[in-house]
Design a protein around this motif. Structure first.
Motif, PDB file in Angstrom:
ATOM      1  N   ASP A  36     -51.950   2.542 -33.156  1.00  0.00           N
ATOM      2  CA  ASP A  36     -52.204   1.572 -34.085  1.00  0.00           C
ATOM      3  C   ASP A  36     -53.473   1.190 -34.036  1.00  0.00           C
ATOM      4  O   ASP A  36     -54.015   0.585 -35.131  1.00  0.00           O
ATOM      5  CB  ASP A  36     -51.344   0.207 -33.093  1.00  0.00           C
ATOM      6  CG  ASP A  36     -49.762   0.243 -33.355  1.00  0.00           C
ATOM      7  OD1 ASP A  36     -49.410   0.964 -34.131  1.00  0.00           O
ATOM      8  OD2 ASP A  36     -49.206  -0.583 -32.549  1.00  0.00           O
ATOM      9  N   ALA A  72     -46.696   6.601 -23.120  1.00  0.00           N
ATOM     10  CA  ALA A  72     -45.876   6.120 -24.266  1.00  0.00           C
ATOM     11  C   ALA A  72     -46.332   4.964 -24.666  1.00  0.00           C
ATOM     12  O   ALA A  72     -47.123   4.776 -26.162  1.00  0.00           O
ATOM     13  CB  ALA A  72     -44.431   6.032 -24.030  1.00  0.00           C
ATOM     14  N   GLU A  73     -47.062   3.864 -23.999  1.00  0.00           N
ATOM     15  CA  GLU A  73     -47.658   2.683 -24.453  1.00  0.00           C
ATOM     16  C   GLU A  73     -48.895   2.916 -24.857  1.00  0.00           C
ATOM     17  O   GLU A  73     -49.362   2.624 -25.828  1.00  0.00           O
ATOM     18  CB  GLU A  73     -47.791   1.757 -23.169  1.00  0.00           C
ATOM     19  CG  GLU A  73     -46.548   0.837 -22.860  1.00  0.00           C
ATOM     20  CD  GLU A  73     -46.736  -0.361 -22.016  1.00  0.00           C
ATOM     21  OE1 GLU A  73     -47.930  -0.640 -21.600  1.00  0.00           O
ATOM     22  OE2 GLU A  73     -45.872  -0.803 -21.628  1.00  0.00           O
ATOM     23  N   MET A  74     -49.753   3.944 -24.185  1.00  0.00           N
ATOM     24  CA  MET A  74     -51.202   4.286 -24.402  1.00  0.00           C
ATOM     25  C   MET A  74     -51.094   4.953 -25.869  1.00  0.00           C
ATOM     26  O   MET A  74     -51.885   4.615 -26.940  1.00  0.00           O
ATOM     27  CB  MET A  74     -51.753   5.344 -23.404  1.00  0.00           C
ATOM     28  CG  MET A  74     -53.193   5.733 -23.830  1.00  0.00           C
ATOM     29  SD  MET A  74     -54.272   4.117 -24.084  1.00  0.00           S
ATOM     30  CE  MET A  74     -54.545   3.751 -22.423  1.00  0.00           C
ATOM     31  N   ARG A  75     -50.001   5.917 -26.163  1.00  0.00           N
ATOM     32  CA  ARG A  75     -49.934   6.686 -27.231  1.00  0.00           C
ATOM     33  C   ARG A  75     -49.658   5.618 -28.616  1.00  0.00           C
ATOM     34  O   ARG A  75     -50.385   5.743 -29.572  1.00  0.00           O
ATOM     35  CB  ARG A  75     -48.897   7.747 -27.320  1.00  0.00           C
ATOM     36  CG  ARG A  75     -48.618   8.331 -28.529  1.00  0.00           C
ATOM     37  CD  ARG A  75     -47.654   9.306 -28.503  1.00  0.00           C
ATOM     38  NE  ARG A  75     -47.703  10.465 -27.455  1.00  0.00           N
ATOM     39  CZ  ARG A  75     -47.138  10.869 -26.427  1.00  0.00           C
ATOM     40  NH1 ARG A  75     -45.960   9.977 -26.122  1.00  0.00           N
ATOM     41  NH2 ARG A  75     -47.698  11.691 -25.640  1.00  0.00           N
ATOM     42  N   SER A  76     -48.676   4.553 -28.257  1.00  0.00           N
ATOM     43  CA  SER A  76     -48.431   3.477 -29.324  1.00  0.00           C
ATOM     44  C   SER A  76     -49.824   2.962 -29.693  1.00  0.00           C
ATOM     45  O   SER A  76     -50.139   2.664 -30.798  1.00  0.00           O
ATOM     46  CB  SER A  76     -47.290   2.569 -28.753  1.00  0.00           C
ATOM     47  OG  SER A  76     -46.289   3.474 -28.724  1.00  0.00           O
ATOM     48  N   PHE A  77     -50.467   2.374 -28.667  1.00  0.00           N
ATOM     49  CA  PHE A  77     -51.624   1.760 -28.758  1.00  0.00           C
ATOM     50  C   PHE A  77     -52.822   2.263 -29.480  1.00  0.00           C
ATOM     51  O   PHE A  77     -53.143   1.830 -30.288  1.00  0.00           O
ATOM     52  CB  PHE A  77     -52.062   1.019 -27.578  1.00  0.00           C
ATOM     53  CG  PHE A  77     -53.568   0.203 -27.590  1.00  0.00           C
ATOM     54  CD1 PHE A  77     -53.329  -0.888 -28.153  1.00  0.00           C
ATOM     55  CD2 PHE A  77     -54.849   0.395 -27.085  1.00  0.00           C
ATOM     56  CE1 PHE A  77     -54.482  -1.810 -28.312  1.00  0.00           C
ATOM     57  CE2 PHE A  77     -55.700  -0.215 -27.231  1.00  0.00           C
ATOM     58  CZ  PHE A  77     -55.559  -1.521 -27.779  1.00  0.00           C
ATOM     59  N   MET A 133     -52.315  -0.728 -20.548  1.00  0.00           N
ATOM     60  CA  MET A 133     -51.359   0.196 -21.083  1.00  0.00           C
ATOM     61  C   MET A 133     -50.746   0.807 -19.903  1.00  0.00           C
ATOM     62  O   MET A 133     -51.406   1.107 -18.714  1.00  0.00           O
ATOM     63  CB  MET A 133     -51.934   1.158 -21.846  1.00  0.00           C
ATOM     64  CG  MET A 133     -52.362   0.751 -23.349  1.00  0.00           C
ATOM     65  SD  MET A 133     -51.029  -0.414 -24.157  1.00  0.00           S
ATOM     66  CE  MET A 133     -51.895  -1.858 -23.848  1.00  0.00           C
ATOM     67  N   ARG A 134     -49.395   0.803 -19.779  1.00  0.00           N
ATOM     68  CA  ARG A 134     -48.462   1.220 -18.535  1.00  0.00           C
ATOM     69  C   ARG A 134     -47.965   2.269 -19.255  1.00  0.00           C
ATOM     70  O   ARG A 134     -46.720   2.694 -19.804  1.00  0.00           O
ATOM     71  CB  ARG A 134     -47.445   0.417 -18.264  1.00  0.00           C
ATOM     72  CG  ARG A 134     -48.292  -1.077 -17.715  1.00  0.00           C
ATOM     73  CD  ARG A 134     -47.270  -1.834 -16.945  1.00  0.00           C
ATOM     74  NE  ARG A 134     -48.138  -2.914 -16.435  1.00  0.00           N
ATOM     75  CZ  ARG A 134     -47.484  -4.061 -16.273  1.00  0.00           C
ATOM     76  NH1 ARG A 134     -46.222  -4.451 -16.899  1.00  0.00           N
ATOM     77  NH2 ARG A 134     -48.276  -5.135 -15.683  1.00  0.00           N
TER      78      ARG A 134
END
Length: 118
Positions: free
Chosen positions: A38, A30-35, A26-27
């Motif tokens: 999910d 925001a990407e980590m939060r989305s991951f 994750m970069r």
């Protein structure tokens, strides 16, 4: 809950490694939060957030009851985090050291005064 392993060629360790690689891929926040949103149920994510939320208070030596009053996190969870912070695998410490927030890195070891006060 422990699930029956469906793919006999995938060991628990390699599945855990795959998850770790996915997290590392994750970069940015925001990407980590989305991951995480999910990957986890809302209650699982809340439990993770609660655990991480009490770490700074434990490092400051705040009493468990006061941490509970400030955060609403159960004293049992606070005690569990404190135990793993002191005697765990080093994951909390590594996360603290790698965080971009210098104030957390400077807090160091949990104070002996951070005992359960009931």
């Amino acid at each position: 809950m422990k699930r029956k392993q469906i793919d006999p060629e995938t060991t628990k360790e390699s599945a855990e490694d795959n998850l770790c690689h996915a997290l590392l891929a994750m970069r940015g926040v925001a990407e980590m939060r989305s991951f995480l949103r999910d990957l986890c149920t809302p209650s699982e994510l809340e439990a993770l957030i609660d655990r991480w939320r009490v770490v700074p208070y434990l490092l400051e030596g705040v009493a468990y009851r006061e941490i509970h009053d400030r955060t609403g996190v159960s004293v049992t969870t606070i005690g569990r985090v404190a135990r793993f912070l002191a005697e765990g695998s080093g994951g909390y410490r590594a996360a603290i050291e790698h965080r971009a927030v210098p104030s957390l890195r400077k807090r160091g070891r949990p104070a002996a005064a951070a005992k359960k006060s009931v």
